[in-house]
Design a protein around this motif. Sequence first.
Motif, PDB file in Angstrom:
ATOM      1  N   GLY A 281       0.837  -1.207   0.000  1.00  0.00           N
ATOM      2  CA  GLY A 281       0.000   0.000   0.000  1.00  0.00           C
ATOM      3  C   GLY A 281       0.861   1.241   0.000  1.00  0.00           C
ATOM      4  O   GLY A 281       1.630   1.487   0.933  1.00  0.00           O
ATOM      5  N   ASP A 282       0.734   2.053  -1.008  1.00  0.00           N
ATOM      6  CA  ASP A 282       1.540   3.261  -1.099  1.00  0.00           C
ATOM      7  C   ASP A 282       1.194   4.241   0.015  1.00  0.00           C
ATOM      8  O   ASP A 282       0.057   4.297   0.500  1.00  0.00           O
ATOM      9  CB  ASP A 282       1.330   3.945  -2.446  1.00  0.00           C
ATOM     10  N   GLY A 283       2.183   5.022   0.388  1.00  0.00           N
ATOM     11  CA  GLY A 283       1.983   6.055   1.385  1.00  0.00           C
ATOM     12  C   GLY A 283       3.048   6.014   2.451  1.00  0.00           C
ATOM     13  O   GLY A 283       3.941   5.172   2.462  1.00  0.00           O
ATOM     14  N   ALA A 284       2.949   6.994   3.350  1.00  0.00           N
ATOM     15  CA  ALA A 284       3.892   7.061   4.467  1.00  0.00           C
ATOM     16  C   ALA A 284       3.657   5.867   5.401  1.00  0.00           C
ATOM     17  O   ALA A 284       2.514   5.535   5.720  1.00  0.00           O
ATOM     18  CB  ALA A 284       3.739   8.366   5.211  1.00  0.00           C
ATOM     19  N   LYS A 285       4.752   5.264   5.817  1.00  0.00           N
ATOM     20  CA  LYS A 285       4.677   4.099   6.696  1.00  0.00           C
ATOM     21  C   LYS A 285       5.469   4.377   7.981  1.00  0.00           C
ATOM     22  O   LYS A 285       6.527   5.030   7.954  1.00  0.00           O
ATOM     23  CB  LYS A 285       5.266   2.855   6.023  1.00  0.00           C
ATOM     24  N   SER A 286       4.925   3.898   9.071  1.00  0.00           N
ATOM     25  CA  SER A 286       5.641   3.953  10.353  1.00  0.00           C
ATOM     26  C   SER A 286       5.488   2.594  11.006  1.00  0.00           C
ATOM     27  O   SER A 286       4.360   2.167  11.294  1.00  0.00           O
ATOM     28  CB  SER A 286       5.060   5.056  11.245  1.00  0.00           C
ATOM     29  N   VAL A 287       6.615   1.911  11.200  1.00  0.00           N
ATOM     30  CA  VAL A 287       6.554   0.552  11.745  1.00  0.00           C
ATOM     31  C   VAL A 287       7.414   0.437  12.997  1.00  0.00           C
ATOM     32  O   VAL A 287       8.420   1.151  13.166  1.00  0.00           O
ATOM     33  CB  VAL A 287       7.007  -0.490  10.704  1.00  0.00           C
ATOM     34  N   LEU A 288       6.973  -0.450  13.866  1.00  0.00           N
ATOM     35  CA  LEU A 288       7.715  -0.779  15.098  1.00  0.00           C
ATOM     36  C   LEU A 288       8.022  -2.276  15.094  1.00  0.00           C
ATOM     37  O   LEU A 288       7.216  -3.077  14.604  1.00  0.00           O
ATOM     38  CB  LEU A 288       6.884  -0.461  16.347  1.00  0.00           C
ATOM     39  N   VAL A 289       9.143  -2.635  15.665  1.00  0.00           N
ATOM     40  CA  VAL A 289       9.494  -4.048  15.851  1.00  0.00           C
ATOM     41  C   VAL A 289      10.023  -4.235  17.273  1.00  0.00           C
ATOM     42  O   VAL A 289      10.809  -3.423  17.769  1.00  0.00           O
ATOM     43  CB  VAL A 289      10.551  -4.527  14.826  1.00  0.00           C
ATOM     44  N   ARG A 290       9.584  -5.312  17.895  1.00  0.00           N
ATOM     45  CA  ARG A 290      10.095  -5.686  19.216  1.00  0.00           C
ATOM     46  C   ARG A 290      10.425  -7.180  19.199  1.00  0.00           C
ATOM     47  O   ARG A 290       9.860  -7.931  18.420  1.00  0.00           O
ATOM     48  CB  ARG A 290       9.084  -5.381  20.306  1.00  0.00           C
ATOM     49  N   GLN A 291      11.337  -7.583  20.068  1.00  0.00           N
ATOM     50  CA  GLN A 291      11.676  -8.999  20.152  1.00  0.00           C
ATOM     51  C   GLN A 291      11.583  -9.475  21.603  1.00  0.00           C
ATOM     52  O   GLN A 291      11.735  -8.690  22.548  1.00  0.00           O
ATOM     53  CB  GLN A 291      13.066  -9.282  19.588  1.00  0.00           C
ATOM     54  N   THR A 292      11.286 -10.757  21.727  1.00  0.00           N
ATOM     55  CA  THR A 292      11.265 -11.410  23.042  1.00  0.00           C
ATOM     56  C   THR A 292      12.307 -12.521  22.999  1.00  0.00           C
ATOM     57  O   THR A 292      12.199 -13.451  22.194  1.00  0.00           O
ATOM     58  CB  THR A 292       9.883 -12.000  23.351  1.00  0.00           C
ATOM     59  N   ASP A 293      13.327 -12.414  23.873  1.00  0.00           N
ATOM     60  CA  ASP A 293      14.391 -13.407  23.804  1.00  0.00           C
ATOM     61  C   ASP A 293      13.979 -14.696  24.529  1.00  0.00           C
ATOM     62  O   ASP A 293      12.887 -14.802  25.096  1.00  0.00           O
ATOM     63  CB  ASP A 293      15.713 -12.843  24.331  1.00  0.00           C
ATOM     64  N   ILE A 294      14.863 -15.696  24.504  1.00  0.00           N
ATOM     65  CA  ILE A 294      14.509 -17.006  25.065  1.00  0.00           C
ATOM     66  C   ILE A 294      14.379 -16.976  26.588  1.00  0.00           C
ATOM     67  O   ILE A 294      13.838 -17.914  27.177  1.00  0.00           O
ATOM     68  CB  ILE A 294      15.525 -18.085  24.639  1.00  0.00           C
ATOM     69  N   ALA A 295      14.862 -15.898  27.220  1.00  0.00           N
ATOM     70  CA  ALA A 295      14.676 -15.769  28.660  1.00  0.00           C
ATOM     71  C   ALA A 295      13.397 -15.049  29.014  1.00  0.00           C
ATOM     72  O   ALA A 295      13.060 -14.903  30.196  1.00  0.00           O
ATOM     73  CB  ALA A 295      15.862 -15.019  29.274  1.00  0.00           C
ATOM     74  N   GLY A 296      12.665 -14.597  27.992  1.00  0.00           N
ATOM     75  CA  GLY A 296      11.398 -13.916  28.232  1.00  0.00           C
ATOM     76  C   GLY A 296      11.503 -12.406  28.322  1.00  0.00           C
ATOM     77  O   GLY A 296      10.510 -11.737  28.625  1.00  0.00           O
ATOM     78  N   ASN A 297      12.708 -11.843  28.092  1.00  0.00           N
ATOM     79  CA  ASN A 297      12.859 -10.393  28.122  1.00  0.00           C
ATOM     80  C   ASN A 297      12.227  -9.774  26.866  1.00  0.00           C
ATOM     81  O   ASN A 297      12.465 -10.245  25.746  1.00  0.00           O
ATOM     82  CB  ASN A 297      14.337 -10.011  28.160  1.00  0.00           C
ATOM     83  N   LEU A 298      11.469  -8.718  27.038  1.00  0.00           N
ATOM     84  CA  LEU A 298      10.836  -7.995  25.937  1.00  0.00           C
ATOM     85  C   LEU A 298      11.635  -6.729  25.658  1.00  0.00           C
ATOM     86  O   LEU A 298      11.869  -5.903  26.564  1.00  0.00           O
ATOM     87  CB  LEU A 298       9.397  -7.637  26.293  1.00  0.00           C
ATOM     88  N   SER A 299      12.046  -6.561  24.427  1.00  0.00           N
ATOM     89  CA  SER A 299      12.910  -5.412  24.078  1.00  0.00           C
ATOM     90  C   SER A 299      12.117  -4.128  23.974  1.00  0.00           C
ATOM     91  O   SER A 299      10.882  -4.114  23.908  1.00  0.00           O
ATOM     92  CB  SER A 299      13.606  -5.688  22.739  1.00  0.00           C
ATOM     93  N   SER A 300      12.871  -3.048  23.924  1.00  0.00           N
ATOM     94  CA  SER A 300      12.277  -1.776  23.493  1.00  0.00           C
ATOM     95  C   SER A 300      11.914  -1.888  21.997  1.00  0.00           C
ATOM     96  O   SER A 300      12.411  -2.772  21.301  1.00  0.00           O
ATOM     97  CB  SER A 300      13.290  -0.643  23.677  1.00  0.00           C
ATOM     98  N   ASN A 301      11.074  -0.977  21.550  1.00  0.00           N
ATOM     99  CA  ASN A 301      10.660  -1.004  20.148  1.00  0.00           C
ATOM    100  C   ASN A 301      11.715  -0.365  19.242  1.00  0.00           C
ATOM    101  O   ASN A 301      12.209   0.731  19.520  1.00  0.00           O
ATOM    102  CB  ASN A 301       9.345  -0.228  19.967  1.00  0.00           C
ATOM    103  N   GLY A 302      12.056  -1.097  18.188  1.00  0.00           N
ATOM    104  CA  GLY A 302      12.818  -0.476  17.113  1.00  0.00           C
ATOM    105  C   GLY A 302      11.843   0.157  16.140  1.00  0.00           C
ATOM    106  O   GLY A 302      10.758  -0.407  15.874  1.00  0.00           O
ATOM    107  N   ALA A 303      12.179   1.323  15.567  1.00  0.00           N
ATOM    108  CA  ALA A 303      11.213   2.070  14.754  1.00  0.00           C
ATOM    109  C   ALA A 303      11.810   2.433  13.401  1.00  0.00           C
ATOM    110  O   ALA A 303      13.034   2.633  13.255  1.00  0.00           O
ATOM    111  CB  ALA A 303      10.756   3.319  15.470  1.00  0.00           C
ATOM    112  N   LEU A 304      10.940   2.512  12.414  1.00  0.00           N
ATOM    113  CA  LEU A 304      11.333   2.990  11.089  1.00  0.00           C
ATOM    114  C   LEU A 304      10.144   3.737  10.503  1.00  0.00           C
ATOM    115  O   LEU A 304       9.029   3.237  10.475  1.00  0.00           O
ATOM    116  CB  LEU A 304      11.723   1.814  10.182  1.00  0.00           C
TER     117      LEU A 304
END
Length: 305
Positions: A281-304
């Motif tokens: 879909g054309d247009g401005a995009k704003s995305v976030l990504v987060r990861q959960t490691d094998i110990a269950g830690n939830l990361s901060s969001n990476g953004a683009l």
Amino acid sequence: MLTGSGSCFTLTGDGVKSVVVSQTDVAGNISSNSNALNFTLDTSIATPVLSLANDTGSSNTDGITNNGMVSFSNLETGASWQYSQDGGLNWMTGSGSSFTVTGDGVKSVLVRQTDVAGNLSANGALTFTLDTSVNTPILNLANDTGSSSTDGISNDGTIIIANLETGATWQYSQDGGTNWTSGSGSSFTVTGDGTKSVLVQQTDVAGNVSANSALTFTLDTSVSTPILTLANDTGNSNTDGITKNGTVSVTNLETGASWQYSQDGGTNWITGSGSSFTLTGDGAKSVLVRQTDIAGNLSSNGALT
């Protein structure tokens, strides 16, 4: 000389005695003295005094020990002695000045002596608790936050200790037993990410030291923030953020981690796979990504954007 009657007399008072006897007949003749009779009169005997050879408990008077040896004093020279562990029903002949009882539990022992004159003493008594063994502590993670509850990977360094005996003290080591730290309660917490190997031992109120209990696990309390880039920035420059290719590359993912992405500011999340995802879909995009490691830690969001 004292006048006697009958055919015997009785002396009193313990100690060495020497007596002679003479008689006067009806005609008034007085005999020579008899040969002297020398003997020792002994009519009393001391009661044995009992004590633990080593009271190993929290104090030297608490009557709790891991050593069943009972010492006693107040024995008379040449006396024989016996001890009983069943309230005087059965007696065993002892030697020396001590004896040893076995079998954990409350013990009640009696000792009596018979001196060379045949006097039997009153019973000396001692009651104590014999405790010669101690449980090995059981160690578990308070919360195994990894992919399973048994994988030994956690973001919580709290260790729970079970099988502690009432009144026992305990210590833990993080360096293979070279150094020990006193613990309290029934848990302790280790810090610092990495592989952990801990030992715990307890010392019960009788002074018995347990075998070491061991636990090895991985402590992981942090997780990297994902890094997002366009797979191909096709604009006038490779940094202008304009592209005809909606593929977003995700790096800085930890091995074994799961990750999600959001296109609505984090309201809804979609599970990703591999190391990229593609927007449409054309247009401005704003995305976030987060990861959960094998110990269950939830990361901060990476953004683009």
